[in-house]
Design a protein around this motif. Structure first.
Motif, PDB file in Angstrom:
ATOM      1  N   LEU A  29     -21.412  81.077 111.507  1.00 17.25           N
ATOM      2  CA  LEU A  29     -20.133  81.241 110.839  1.00 17.25           C
ATOM      3  C   LEU A  29     -19.212  80.067 111.154  1.00 17.25           C
ATOM      4  CD1 LEU A  29     -18.167  82.982 109.178  1.00 17.25           C
ATOM      5  CD2 LEU A  29     -17.501  84.080 111.312  1.00 17.25           C
ATOM      6  N   GLU A  30     -19.137  79.670 112.424  1.00 22.01           N
ATOM      7  CA  GLU A  30     -18.310  78.528 112.810  1.00 22.01           C
ATOM      8  C   GLU A  30     -18.787  77.252 112.117  1.00 22.01           C
ATOM      9  OE1 GLU A  30     -18.190  78.072 117.018  1.00 22.01           O
ATOM     10  OE2 GLU A  30     -17.033  79.912 117.325  1.00 22.01           O
ATOM     11  N   GLU A  31     -20.076  77.076 112.038  1.00 18.36           N
ATOM     12  CA  GLU A  31     -20.629  75.887 111.403  1.00 18.36           C
ATOM     13  C   GLU A  31     -20.250  75.829 109.927  1.00 18.36           C
ATOM     14  OE1 GLU A  31     -25.033  74.304 110.288  1.00 18.36           O
ATOM     15  OE2 GLU A  31     -24.729  75.074 112.326  1.00 18.36           O
ATOM     16  N   ARG A  32     -20.321  76.956 109.249  1.00 20.35           N
ATOM     17  CA  ARG A  32     -19.944  76.990 107.837  1.00 20.35           C
ATOM     18  C   ARG A  32     -18.462  76.715 107.657  1.00 20.35           C
ATOM     19  NH1 ARG A  32     -22.106  82.546 105.838  1.00 20.35           N
ATOM     20  NH2 ARG A  32     -21.834  82.876 108.025  1.00 20.35           N
ATOM     21  N   GLU A  33     -17.624  77.258 108.540  1.00 22.34           N
ATOM     22  CA  GLU A  33     -16.187  77.061 108.420  1.00 22.34           C
ATOM     23  C   GLU A  33     -15.797  75.611 108.701  1.00 22.34           C
ATOM     24  OE1 GLU A  33     -14.498  79.897 111.116  1.00 22.34           O
ATOM     25  OE2 GLU A  33     -14.600  81.531 109.673  1.00 22.34           O
ATOM     26  N   ASN A  34     -16.387  75.006 109.709  1.00 21.57           N
ATOM     27  CA  ASN A  34     -15.995  73.660 110.121  1.00 21.57           C
ATOM     28  C   ASN A  34     -16.724  72.561 109.372  1.00 21.57           C
ATOM     29  OD1 ASN A  34     -14.341  74.847 112.016  1.00 21.57           O
ATOM     30  ND2 ASN A  34     -15.860  74.754 113.631  1.00 21.57           N
ATOM     31  N   GLY A  35     -17.985  72.705 109.207  1.00 20.51           N
ATOM     32  CA  GLY A  35     -18.792  71.614 108.640  1.00 20.51           C
ATOM     33  C   GLY A  35     -19.317  71.916 107.266  1.00 20.51           C
ATOM     34  N   GLY A  36     -18.521  72.459 106.405  1.00 19.08           N
ATOM     35  CA  GLY A  36     -18.981  72.785 105.071  1.00 19.08           C
ATOM     36  C   GLY A  36     -19.448  71.570 104.299  1.00 19.08           C
ATOM     37  N   GLY A  37     -18.888  70.415 104.620  1.00 20.76           N
ATOM     38  CA  GLY A  37     -19.282  69.187 103.947  1.00 20.76           C
ATOM     39  C   GLY A  37     -18.516  68.989 102.655  1.00 20.76           C
ATOM     40  N   THR A  38     -18.508  67.754 102.217  1.00 21.78           N
ATOM     41  CA  THR A  38     -17.842  67.433 100.962  1.00 21.78           C
ATOM     42  C   THR A  38     -18.843  67.517  99.830  1.00 21.78           C
ATOM     43  OG1 THR A  38     -18.312  65.085 101.178  1.00 21.78           O
ATOM     44  CG2 THR A  38     -16.266  65.868 102.175  1.00 21.78           C
ATOM     45  N   LEU A  39     -18.328  67.469  98.645  1.00 22.71           N
ATOM     46  CA  LEU A  39     -19.194  67.558  97.472  1.00 22.71           C
ATOM     47  C   LEU A  39     -20.172  66.388  97.427  1.00 22.71           C
ATOM     48  CD1 LEU A  39     -19.924  69.026  94.878  1.00 22.71           C
ATOM     49  CD2 LEU A  39     -18.195  67.689  93.713  1.00 22.71           C
ATOM     50  N   ASN A  40     -19.697  65.207  97.798  1.00 21.66           N
ATOM     51  CA  ASN A  40     -20.575  64.031  97.777  1.00 21.66           C
ATOM     52  C   ASN A  40     -21.725  64.162  98.762  1.00 21.66           C
ATOM     53  OD1 ASN A  40     -19.063  62.787  95.830  1.00 21.66           O
ATOM     54  ND2 ASN A  40     -17.747  61.748  97.291  1.00 21.66           N
ATOM     55  N   GLU A  41     -21.520  64.836  99.871  1.00 25.57           N
ATOM     56  CA  GLU A  41     -22.592  65.033 100.839  1.00 25.57           C
ATOM     57  C   GLU A  41     -23.619  66.040 100.351  1.00 25.57           C
ATOM     58  OE1 GLU A  41     -20.612  66.239 104.360  1.00 25.57           O
ATOM     59  OE2 GLU A  41     -19.845  64.232 104.801  1.00 25.57           O
ATOM     60  N   MET A  42     -23.224  66.919  99.460  1.00 30.64           N
ATOM     61  CA  MET A  42     -24.127  67.967  98.988  1.00 30.64           C
ATOM     62  C   MET A  42     -24.927  67.570  97.750  1.00 30.64           C
ATOM     63  SD  MET A  42     -22.004  71.447  99.465  1.00 30.64           S
ATOM     64  CE  MET A  42     -20.336  71.128  99.961  1.00 30.64           C
ATOM     65  N   ILE A  43     -24.555  66.477  97.104  1.00 23.54           N
ATOM     66  CA  ILE A  43     -25.225  66.057  95.875  1.00 23.54           C
ATOM     67  C   ILE A  43     -26.534  65.354  96.204  1.00 23.54           C
ATOM     68  CG2 ILE A  43     -25.091  64.507  93.892  1.00 23.54           C
ATOM     69  CD1 ILE A  43     -22.148  65.089  93.731  1.00 23.54           C
ATOM     70  N   ALA A  44     -27.561  65.657  95.446  1.00 26.28           N
ATOM     71  CA  ALA A  44     -28.855  64.994  95.587  1.00 26.28           C
ATOM     72  C   ALA A  44     -29.209  64.359  94.246  1.00 26.28           C
ATOM     73  CB  ALA A  44     -29.921  65.994  95.990  1.00 26.28           C
ATOM     74  N   TYR A  45     -29.912  63.255  94.295  1.00 24.83           N
ATOM     75  CA  TYR A  45     -30.306  62.529  93.100  1.00 24.83           C
ATOM     76  C   TYR A  45     -31.824  62.491  93.011  1.00 24.83           C
ATOM     77  CZ  TYR A  45     -25.490  60.910  93.497  1.00 24.83           C
ATOM     78  OH  TYR A  45     -24.136  60.867  93.602  1.00 24.83           O
ATOM     79  N   VAL A  46     -32.319  62.274  91.796  1.00 26.77           N
ATOM     80  CA  VAL A  46     -33.759  62.162  91.570  1.00 26.77           C
ATOM     81  C   VAL A  46     -34.046  60.729  91.148  1.00 26.77           C
ATOM     82  CG1 VAL A  46     -35.712  63.018  90.232  1.00 26.77           C
ATOM     83  CG2 VAL A  46     -33.881  64.569  90.875  1.00 26.77           C
ATOM     84  N   ASP A  47     -34.960  60.050  91.841  1.00 31.50           N
ATOM     85  CA  ASP A  47     -35.289  58.676  91.479  1.00 31.50           C
ATOM     86  C   ASP A  47     -36.307  58.653  90.344  1.00 31.50           C
ATOM     87  OD1 ASP A  47     -37.657  59.341  92.692  1.00 31.50           O
ATOM     88  OD2 ASP A  47     -37.525  57.863  94.295  1.00 31.50           O
ATOM     89  N   GLU A  48     -36.706  57.434  89.945  1.00 30.21           N
ATOM     90  CA  GLU A  48     -37.600  57.304  88.790  1.00 30.21           C
ATOM     91  C   GLU A  48     -38.981  57.875  89.033  1.00 30.21           C
ATOM     92  OE1 GLU A  48     -37.807  53.405  91.083  1.00 30.21           O
ATOM     93  OE2 GLU A  48     -36.192  54.623  90.315  1.00 30.21           O
ATOM     94  N   PHE A  49     -39.332  58.123  90.303  1.00 27.93           N
ATOM     95  CA  PHE A  49     -40.636  58.693  90.626  1.00 27.93           C
ATOM     96  C   PHE A  49     -40.587  60.210  90.805  1.00 27.93           C
ATOM     97  CE2 PHE A  49     -40.483  54.382  92.453  1.00 27.93           C
ATOM     98  CZ  PHE A  49     -41.384  53.783  91.593  1.00 27.93           C
ATOM     99  N   GLY A  50     -39.403  60.807  90.661  1.00 27.54           N
ATOM    100  CA  GLY A  50     -39.263  62.250  90.782  1.00 27.54           C
ATOM    101  C   GLY A  50     -38.986  62.725  92.197  1.00 27.54           C
ATOM    102  N   ASN A  51     -38.687  61.794  93.114  1.00 25.70           N
ATOM    103  CA  ASN A  51     -38.368  62.166  94.493  1.00 25.70           C
ATOM    104  C   ASN A  51     -36.874  62.430  94.628  1.00 25.70           C
ATOM    105  OD1 ASN A  51     -41.062  61.665  95.237  1.00 25.70           O
ATOM    106  ND2 ASN A  51     -40.618  59.494  95.476  1.00 25.70           N
ATOM    107  N   ILE A  52     -36.516  63.367  95.476  1.00 26.59           N
ATOM    108  CA  ILE A  52     -35.115  63.677  95.714  1.00 26.59           C
ATOM    109  C   ILE A  52     -34.588  62.742  96.793  1.00 26.59           C
ATOM    110  CG2 ILE A  52     -33.499  65.444  96.496  1.00 26.59           C
ATOM    111  CD1 ILE A  52     -35.433  67.509  95.346  1.00 26.59           C
ATOM    112  N   VAL A  53     -33.469  62.082  96.499  1.00 24.32           N
ATOM    113  CA  VAL A  53     -32.866  61.128  97.433  1.00 24.32           C
ATOM    114  C   VAL A  53     -31.378  61.437  97.580  1.00 24.32           C
ATOM    115  CG1 VAL A  53     -34.529  59.270  97.012  1.00 24.32           C
ATOM    116  CG2 VAL A  53     -32.507  59.470  95.581  1.00 24.32           C
TER     117      VAL A  53
END
Length: 73
Positions: A29-53
């Motif tokens: 619970l403390e971890e979720r409250e304090n370190g929820g992270g920003t939207l940019n930290e939660m975004i993942a991208y897919v490269d041309e080979f289909g790998n998540i980066v």
């Protein structure tokens, strides 16, 4: 006599297990409250080979085809 000691042992084990579980839940619970992270930290991208980066792909300028050049004239 052995039965009484066994019951006390089981009770202590259950109490310890319950205390550990409660502590883990509190830490999560403390971890979720304090370190929820920003939207940019939660975004993942897919490269041309289909790998998540984590980082966004490099933007390359598009190369126009000869057919597109003729249409523009």
């Amino acid at each position: 006599m052995g039965k009484k000691n066994f019951n006390a042992f089981v009770k202590r084990q259950k109490a310890e297990k319950k205390r550990k579980k409660k502590e883990e839940k509190r830490l999560k619970l403390e971890e979720r409250e304090n370190g929820g992270g920003t939207l940019n930290e939660m975004i993942a991208y897919v490269d041309e080979f289909g790998n998540i980066v984590d980082e966004p792909p490099e933007e390359t300028p598009e190369v126009k085809k000869e057919e597109d050049k003729e249409i523009e004239k």
